[in-house]
Design a protein around this motif. Structure first.
Motif, PDB file in Angstrom:
ATOM      1  N   GLY A  42      26.237 -41.265  -2.227  1.00  0.00           N
ATOM      2  CA  GLY A  42      26.158 -42.236  -1.142  1.00  0.00           C
ATOM      3  C   GLY A  42      27.417 -43.071  -1.035  1.00  0.00           C
ATOM      4  O   GLY A  42      27.952 -43.287   0.063  1.00  0.00           O
ATOM      5  N   LEU A  43      27.925 -43.528  -2.190  1.00  0.00           N
ATOM      6  CA  LEU A  43      29.154 -44.328  -2.186  1.00  0.00           C
ATOM      7  C   LEU A  43      30.352 -43.494  -1.722  1.00  0.00           C
ATOM      8  O   LEU A  43      31.237 -43.998  -1.015  1.00  0.00           O
ATOM      9  CB  LEU A  43      29.408 -44.892  -3.578  1.00  0.00           C
ATOM     10  N   LEU A  44      30.386 -42.229  -2.129  1.00  0.00           N
ATOM     11  CA  LEU A  44      31.480 -41.351  -1.693  1.00  0.00           C
ATOM     12  C   LEU A  44      31.444 -41.161  -0.181  1.00  0.00           C
ATOM     13  O   LEU A  44      32.492 -41.241   0.492  1.00  0.00           O
ATOM     14  CB  LEU A  44      31.369 -40.002  -2.394  1.00  0.00           C
ATOM     15  N   ALA A  45      30.259 -40.923   0.370  1.00  0.00           N
ATOM     16  CA  ALA A  45      30.138 -40.743   1.821  1.00  0.00           C
ATOM     17  C   ALA A  45      30.545 -42.013   2.563  1.00  0.00           C
ATOM     18  O   ALA A  45      31.219 -41.952   3.600  1.00  0.00           O
ATOM     19  CB  ALA A  45      28.703 -40.352   2.178  1.00  0.00           C
ATOM     20  N   MET A  46      30.153 -43.157   2.045  1.00  0.00           N
ATOM     21  CA  MET A  46      30.519 -44.416   2.691  1.00  0.00           C
ATOM     22  C   MET A  46      32.029 -44.637   2.611  1.00  0.00           C
ATOM     23  O   MET A  46      32.653 -45.088   3.582  1.00  0.00           O
ATOM     24  CB  MET A  46      29.778 -45.577   2.041  1.00  0.00           C
ATOM     25  N   THR A  47      32.638 -44.315   1.472  1.00  0.00           N
ATOM     26  CA  THR A  47      34.090 -44.471   1.319  1.00  0.00           C
ATOM     27  C   THR A  47      34.836 -43.579   2.297  1.00  0.00           C
ATOM     28  O   THR A  47      35.841 -43.984   2.916  1.00  0.00           O
ATOM     29  CB  THR A  47      34.507 -44.147  -0.121  1.00  0.00           C
ATOM     30  N   LEU A  48      34.385 -42.331   2.457  1.00  0.00           N
ATOM     31  CA  LEU A  48      35.023 -41.422   3.403  1.00  0.00           C
ATOM     32  C   LEU A  48      34.898 -41.939   4.832  1.00  0.00           C
ATOM     33  O   LEU A  48      35.831 -41.792   5.647  1.00  0.00           O
ATOM     34  CB  LEU A  48      34.397 -40.033   3.292  1.00  0.00           C
ATOM     35  N   MET A  60      27.076 -47.482   6.731  1.00  0.00           N
ATOM     36  CA  MET A  60      25.780 -47.643   6.071  1.00  0.00           C
ATOM     37  C   MET A  60      24.930 -46.386   6.224  1.00  0.00           C
ATOM     38  O   MET A  60      24.239 -45.976   5.293  1.00  0.00           O
ATOM     39  CB  MET A  60      25.053 -48.852   6.649  1.00  0.00           C
ATOM     40  N   ALA A  61      25.002 -45.766   7.400  1.00  0.00           N
ATOM     41  CA  ALA A  61      24.267 -44.513   7.608  1.00  0.00           C
ATOM     42  C   ALA A  61      24.788 -43.427   6.676  1.00  0.00           C
ATOM     43  O   ALA A  61      24.016 -42.629   6.133  1.00  0.00           O
ATOM     44  CB  ALA A  61      24.382 -44.074   9.064  1.00  0.00           C
ATOM     45  N   ALA A  62      26.113 -43.395   6.471  1.00  0.00           N
ATOM     46  CA  ALA A  62      26.693 -42.416   5.551  1.00  0.00           C
ATOM     47  C   ALA A  62      26.227 -42.659   4.129  1.00  0.00           C
ATOM     48  O   ALA A  62      25.955 -41.713   3.375  1.00  0.00           O
ATOM     49  CB  ALA A  62      28.219 -42.478   5.631  1.00  0.00           C
ATOM     50  N   LEU A  63      26.131 -43.935   3.734  1.00  0.00           N
ATOM     51  CA  LEU A  63      25.634 -44.274   2.391  1.00  0.00           C
ATOM     52  C   LEU A  63      24.234 -43.715   2.172  1.00  0.00           C
ATOM     53  O   LEU A  63      23.967 -43.018   1.179  1.00  0.00           O
ATOM     54  CB  LEU A  63      25.639 -45.786   2.214  1.00  0.00           C
ATOM     55  N   LEU A  69      20.516 -36.986   0.668  1.00  0.00           N
ATOM     56  CA  LEU A  69      20.858 -35.576   0.486  1.00  0.00           C
ATOM     57  C   LEU A  69      20.581 -35.135  -0.943  1.00  0.00           C
ATOM     58  O   LEU A  69      19.956 -34.092  -1.184  1.00  0.00           O
ATOM     59  CB  LEU A  69      22.327 -35.349   0.834  1.00  0.00           C
ATOM     60  N   VAL A  70      21.045 -35.933  -1.920  1.00  0.00           N
ATOM     61  CA  VAL A  70      20.822 -35.583  -3.324  1.00  0.00           C
ATOM     62  C   VAL A  70      19.333 -35.629  -3.657  1.00  0.00           C
ATOM     63  O   VAL A  70      18.794 -34.720  -4.297  1.00  0.00           O
ATOM     64  CB  VAL A  70      21.621 -36.522  -4.246  1.00  0.00           C
ATOM     65  N   LEU A  71      18.657 -36.694  -3.226  1.00  0.00           N
ATOM     66  CA  LEU A  71      17.229 -36.794  -3.511  1.00  0.00           C
ATOM     67  C   LEU A  71      16.448 -35.676  -2.824  1.00  0.00           C
ATOM     68  O   LEU A  71      15.450 -35.182  -3.369  1.00  0.00           O
ATOM     69  CB  LEU A  71      16.701 -38.152  -3.053  1.00  0.00           C
ATOM     70  N   GLY A  72      16.897 -35.266  -1.653  1.00  0.00           N
ATOM     71  CA  GLY A  72      16.212 -34.186  -0.936  1.00  0.00           C
ATOM     72  C   GLY A  72      16.315 -32.847  -1.642  1.00  0.00           C
ATOM     73  O   GLY A  72      15.483 -31.968  -1.452  1.00  0.00           O
ATOM     74  N   ILE A  73      17.359 -32.695  -2.478  1.00  0.00           N
ATOM     75  CA  ILE A  73      17.548 -31.445  -3.224  1.00  0.00           C
ATOM     76  C   ILE A  73      16.913 -31.508  -4.606  1.00  0.00           C
ATOM     77  O   ILE A  73      16.371 -30.520  -5.104  1.00  0.00           O
ATOM     78  CB  ILE A  73      19.052 -31.136  -3.350  1.00  0.00           C
TER      79      ILE A  73
END
Length: 251
Positions: A42-48, A60-63, A69-73
């Protein structure tokens, strides 16, 4: 496909009749690493998103998208089944459910299990006590953690059957004490009590700052009370289950 799925499908087909089963929810591996991975993603997506000068709402949506995504897998619906040879598990991640994909299958023979322990803790998400069974195995995911996330009575019955099968001569698996039954929990609790007593002394002497007083009254003292209660109740329950004190001797 999940770890060692292909190599253990034959074990699953050849397993004898199911003795007990349980439907619940949980993580495919240990919860801690999964939660850390979800937070990191989540932090990586927000940083990108920051790199593209995205609006705050998009960041925030990216976070949340990275976390989900990880929890869904790694989190989803579980079905466990016990046979005379071991423990079978069907796991359908949350993302698989929405994509219409099939469940993953694993089978752990009793001979693959190194130990197990039953433990109780207070849930941070539900205002009730949650019981779990942790099984150490010799191959990935190395820990199988089963929680009573849906049906507590069914979980208790399933855990009792597992403990009975695991304690038999041919399938014997070592039962280890839960964390709150262990010597480490006693030592940690004693340390917390000592720290709390010292801080209370500083409080009485007027040597604590307002922030320190707040932490003492809101965080430290309630935390110490919780630890004392958990350790005391866990060891009392262990004595009730094992009047001869064998569990304490091994802890």
């Amino acid at each position: 496909m999940d770890d060692h799925e292909d190599g253990h499908r034959a074990d699953d087909r050849e397993a004898p009749d199911v003795i007990a089963d349980l439907a619940t929810r949980g993580f495919i591996g240990r919860p801690g690493p999964t939660i850390l991975a979800a937070t990191g993603m989540g932090l990586l997506a927000m940083t990108l998103s920051f790199a593209f000068d995205s609006p705050m709402l998009v960041s925030m949506a990216a976070l949340f998208a990275g976390i989900l995504l990880v929890l869904g897998i790694r989190a989803g619906d579980m079905r466990y089944r016990l046979t005379g040879e071991g423990l079978g598990r069907s796991f359908r991640p949350l993302l698989w459910r929405y994509l219409g994909l099939r469940s993953r299958e694993q089978f752990f023979r009793f001979s693959d299990m190194r130990f197990f322990r039953r433990d109780r803790d207070w849930s941070r998400y539900r205002a009730e006590e949650v019981e779990s069974v942790t099984i150490g195995v010799r191959r990935p995911p190395f820990r199988v953690v089963i929680h009573d996330m849906i049906d507590k009575p069914s979980f208790g019955a399933f855990a009792d059957v597992f403990e009975r099968l695991a304690g038999q001569g041919e399938t014997f698996v070592e039962r280890r004490p839960g964390f709150y039954e262990s010597v480490w929990a006693i030592l940690l609790t004693a340390l917390f009590v000592a720290v709390a007593v010292v801080l209370i002394g500083f409080f009485v002497a007027g040597a604590l700052s307002p922030t320190g007083v707040f932490r003492l009254l809101i965080v430290i003292i309630p935390g110490v009370i919780y630890m004392v209660w958990r350790v005391s109740s866990a060891r009392f329950a262990a004595r009730q289950d094992d009047p001869q004190g064998k569990s304490e001797a091994t802890g």
